[in-house]
Scaffold this active site. Structure first.
Site, mmCIF file in Angstrom:
data_model
loop_
_atom_site.group_PDB
_atom_site.id
_atom_site.type_symbol
_atom_site.label_atom_id
_atom_site.label_comp_id
_atom_site.label_asym_id
_atom_site.label_seq_id
_atom_site.Cartn_x
_atom_site.Cartn_y
_atom_site.Cartn_z
ATOM 1 N N ASN A 149 0.745 -1.182 0.043
ATOM 2 C CA ASN A 149 -0.122 0.141 0.010
ATOM 3 C C ASN A 149 0.931 1.337 0.054
ATOM 4 O O ASN A 149 0.355 2.395 -0.295
ATOM 5 C CB ASN A 149 -0.961 0.062 1.098
ATOM 6 C CG ASN A 149 -0.478 -0.188 2.441
ATOM 7 O OD1 ASN A 149 0.765 -0.409 2.574
ATOM 8 N ND2 ASN A 149 -1.294 0.211 3.511
ATOM 9 N N LYS A 172 12.453 -7.900 1.459
ATOM 10 C CA LYS A 172 11.479 -8.662 0.762
ATOM 11 C C LYS A 172 10.166 -7.710 0.265
ATOM 12 O O LYS A 172 9.447 -7.528 1.117
ATOM 13 C CB LYS A 172 11.095 -10.007 1.187
ATOM 14 C CG LYS A 172 10.117 -10.560 0.214
ATOM 15 C CD LYS A 172 9.266 -11.698 0.645
ATOM 16 C CE LYS A 172 7.651 -10.870 1.217
ATOM 17 N NZ LYS A 172 7.116 -10.468 0.082
ATOM 18 N N PRO A 173 10.272 -7.147 -0.884
ATOM 19 C CA PRO A 173 9.221 -6.349 -1.181
ATOM 20 C C PRO A 173 7.962 -6.914 -1.583
ATOM 21 O O PRO A 173 8.182 -8.369 -1.601
ATOM 22 C CB PRO A 173 9.503 -5.374 -2.379
ATOM 23 C CG PRO A 173 10.620 -6.041 -2.913
ATOM 24 C CD PRO A 173 11.300 -7.007 -2.091
ATOM 25 N N GLY A 227 2.506 -5.045 7.877
ATOM 26 C CA GLY A 227 1.484 -6.113 7.147
ATOM 27 C C GLY A 227 0.333 -6.506 7.950
ATOM 28 O O GLY A 227 0.194 -5.688 9.124
ATOM 29 N N GLU A 250 4.586 -3.698 12.459
ATOM 30 C CA GLU A 250 3.478 -2.618 12.411
ATOM 31 C C GLU A 250 2.400 -3.248 11.621
ATOM 32 O O GLU A 250 2.498 -3.559 10.378
ATOM 33 C CB GLU A 250 4.060 -1.410 11.322
ATOM 34 C CG GLU A 250 3.478 -0.088 11.645
ATOM 35 C CD GLU A 250 2.411 0.053 10.651
ATOM 36 O OE1 GLU A 250 1.334 -0.387 10.734
ATOM 37 O OE2 GLU A 250 2.728 0.553 9.566
ATOM 38 N N CYS A 284 -3.161 1.464 6.702
ATOM 39 C CA CYS A 284 -3.453 0.834 8.144
ATOM 40 C C CYS A 284 -4.148 1.963 9.127
ATOM 41 O O CYS A 284 -4.634 1.585 9.907
ATOM 42 C CB CYS A 284 -2.285 0.298 8.728
ATOM 43 S SG CYS A 284 -1.413 -0.813 7.795
ATOM 44 N N GLU A 381 -10.789 -4.716 9.625
ATOM 45 C CA GLU A 381 -10.356 -3.538 8.607
ATOM 46 C C GLU A 381 -11.027 -3.597 7.320
ATOM 47 O O GLU A 381 -10.785 -4.810 6.590
ATOM 48 C CB GLU A 381 -8.740 -3.822 8.771
ATOM 49 C CG GLU A 381 -8.080 -2.583 8.347
ATOM 50 C CD GLU A 381 -6.489 -2.864 8.694
ATOM 51 O OE1 GLU A 381 -6.030 -4.120 8.571
ATOM 52 O OE2 GLU A 381 -5.822 -2.047 8.677
ATOM 53 N N GLU A 458 7.989 3.416 14.185
ATOM 54 C CA GLU A 458 8.926 3.793 13.073
ATOM 55 C C GLU A 458 8.766 5.326 12.906
ATOM 56 O O GLU A 458 7.912 5.896 13.116
ATOM 57 C CB GLU A 458 8.300 3.137 11.737
ATOM 58 C CG GLU A 458 8.283 1.689 12.029
ATOM 59 C CD GLU A 458 8.119 0.815 10.756
ATOM 60 O OE1 GLU A 458 7.102 1.376 9.867
ATOM 61 O OE2 GLU A 458 8.819 -0.082 10.285
#
Ligand code: SIN
Length: 478
Positions: A149, A172-173, A227, A250, A284, A381, A458
């Protein structure tokens, strides 16, 4: 436009016979094919990060800051290409993508500077013959798993503090948006990040072989993930269970946005739209559910529905578009199912309530009235452009509804009463509370959640701490 489509390990671009498609979510067209790597390549990247760590950690904070500053400058100079990549693979409107690119770059600027202030302490002694000090040192090799996102900002929010602190990182994207990650590592190489310090391992699988190496390798000292709560819990447990790694998570949210009767309603509508419909509701921290005081419920819901019905939906690359596609087929199916259930249980769509004609993955911006607390649009969510409205009668009831969730990432409310603002803010069980404003993210704030929304912070000064060990030293024999 140059698109990098190979992985990057130990300072070299890495191709592979097995590749997977990266799709444009607006059109489902293939943009590029990217290597589908596995455990072997991940172990190589981790070993390279381990070899590169001592020399990188031995540089002064100022030397590392210069590299990070160069990375920041290169990102800002390339902002148009980065924004186009973000839109092409992630779907968000170009103006929003440009905002994300600047937000993403800002972490390199901020953490480069902040690393120069990674101070230890001298502690007043308890024994005349001793002196106590603490020293901040980099944790070591870090492994990162990031979400689709924010294809850029969620990478730099992890990589910049890690590198600034003197750690190395293997990333790792997500399989949906690896191209922005590869553009970022290309710029990092040009900025002077040495081989092995920052590698990018691409893979189609979300938490398969690559994730297993990240969680189990004894060379990896820290794991950082953005995630879902469901996957974060599993990966976090695996990291602790294997070699007791440091972990930052997160995770998901279920943000309430409370509109109290004394609020400026126009501001509240603007804030609700900014928060709820950012990235088509796929963040998020998006307001998930909007709690509205009884006395202003009808007026607020009408104003909100009028404004939402005017939002322009379409391919994010087109001029003036405000709402792009959802990321994939599963995302649109989930939103359709949640809205369908709510409507079947008595909710009313004041606007929207169905898919949008712009394409297979577009959903019409929606406002749902008469939502009750048992509906999934309140308890889960949504991750889509749907604003459920829930009525409340008192401040205490609003706080109780807001806190009645396992999540605790972001919460919002609107009120003009300053005493009430303090009172409500203190009672909300959320890591981030925004008062009279729908968007708050930037590099200087501690971003993170309470409860099942995660561990750690973060950004801000706190974001650097996540990549540092505190070593205590006792100087004895004075
Ligand atoms: C997220 O959705 O996790 C990040 C949102 C932000 O940084 O504002």
């Amino acid at each position: 436009m140059t698109i990098r489509s190979d992985a990057y390990i130990d300072g070299k671009w890495r191709s592979a016979a097995a590749r997977f498609d990266v799709l444009n979510p607006a059109t489902q067209e293939v943009i590029a094919r990217v290597p589908d790597l596995g455990a072997g390549e991940t172990e190589e990247a981790v070993a390279a990060a381990h070899r590169a760590w001592p020399a990188w950690a031995a540089k002064t904070a100022k030397e590392r800051a210069q590299v990070l500053r160069a990375w920041y400058d290169l990102m800002m100079a390339d902002i148009d290409r980065l924004a186009r990549l973000i839109t092409m693979e992630g779907g968000k409107p170009l103006a929003e993508a440009k905002g994300e690119a600047a937000y993403g770059a800002s972490f390199a600027e901020w953490f480069g500077e902040e690393a120069k202030r990674a101070y230890g302490r001298t502690i007043p002694t308890t024994t005349a013959s001793r002196r106590y000090v603490t020293l901040k040192q980099p944790i070591g090799v870090c492994a990162a798993v990031t979400p689709w996102n924010f294809p850029m900002a969620m990478i730099t929010r992890k990589a910049a503090p890690a590198l600034a602190a003197g750690c190395t990182m293997v990333l790792k994207p997500p399989s949906q948006t690896p191209l922005t990650a590869l553009a970022l590592v290309e710029l990092a190489e040009r900025a002077g990040v040495p081989a092995g310090v920052f590698s990018v391992v691409t893979t189609k699988s979300h938490t398969g072989a690559v994730g297993k190496v990240f969680c189990e390798s004894p060379l990896v000292r820290k794991f950082t993930f953005t995630g879902s709560t469901e996957i974060g819990k599993k990966l976090g447990a695996a990291c602790v269970g294997s070699t007791v790694k440091r972990v930052s998570l997160e995770l998901g949210g279920n943000a309430p946005l409370i509109v109290l009767a004394d609020a400026d309603l126009d501001k509240a509508v603007k804030g609700a739209i900014a928060s709820k419909f950012r990235n088509a509701g796929q963040t998020c921290v998006c307001a998930n559910r909007i709690l509205v005081e009884d006395a202003i419920y009808d007026e607020f819901s009408k104003k909100l529905a009028d404004a939402v019905s005017k939002l322009k939906v379409g391919d994010g690359q087109a001029e003036g578009v405000e709402i792009g596609p959802l990321i994939d087929k599963h995302a649109i199916e989930k939103v359709e199912a949640m809205v369908g259930e709510a409507l079947a249980s008595g909710a009313v769509a004041l606007t929207g309530g169905k898919k949008h004609a712009a394409g297979a993955q577009f959903y019409t911006p929606t406002v749902l009235a008469n939502v009750t607390r048992d509906m999934r649009v309140n308890t889960e969510e949504i991750f889509g452009p749907v604003a459920p409205l829930i009525r409340f009668k008192s401040e205490d009831e609003a706080i109780a509804i807001a806190n009645d969730t396992e999540y605790g990432l972001a919460g919002y409310f609107f009120s003009r009463d300053v005493n009430r603002c303090w009172r409500v803010a203190e009672k909300l069980e959320y890591g981030m509370v925004s008062i009279n404003e729908g968007v708050f993210s930037n590099e200087v704030i501690p971003f993170g959640g309470m409860k099942e929304s995660g561990l750690g912070r973060e950004g801000g000064v706190e974001g650097l701490e996540e990549y540092l060990e505190t070593k205590f030293m006792n100087f004895g024999g004075f």
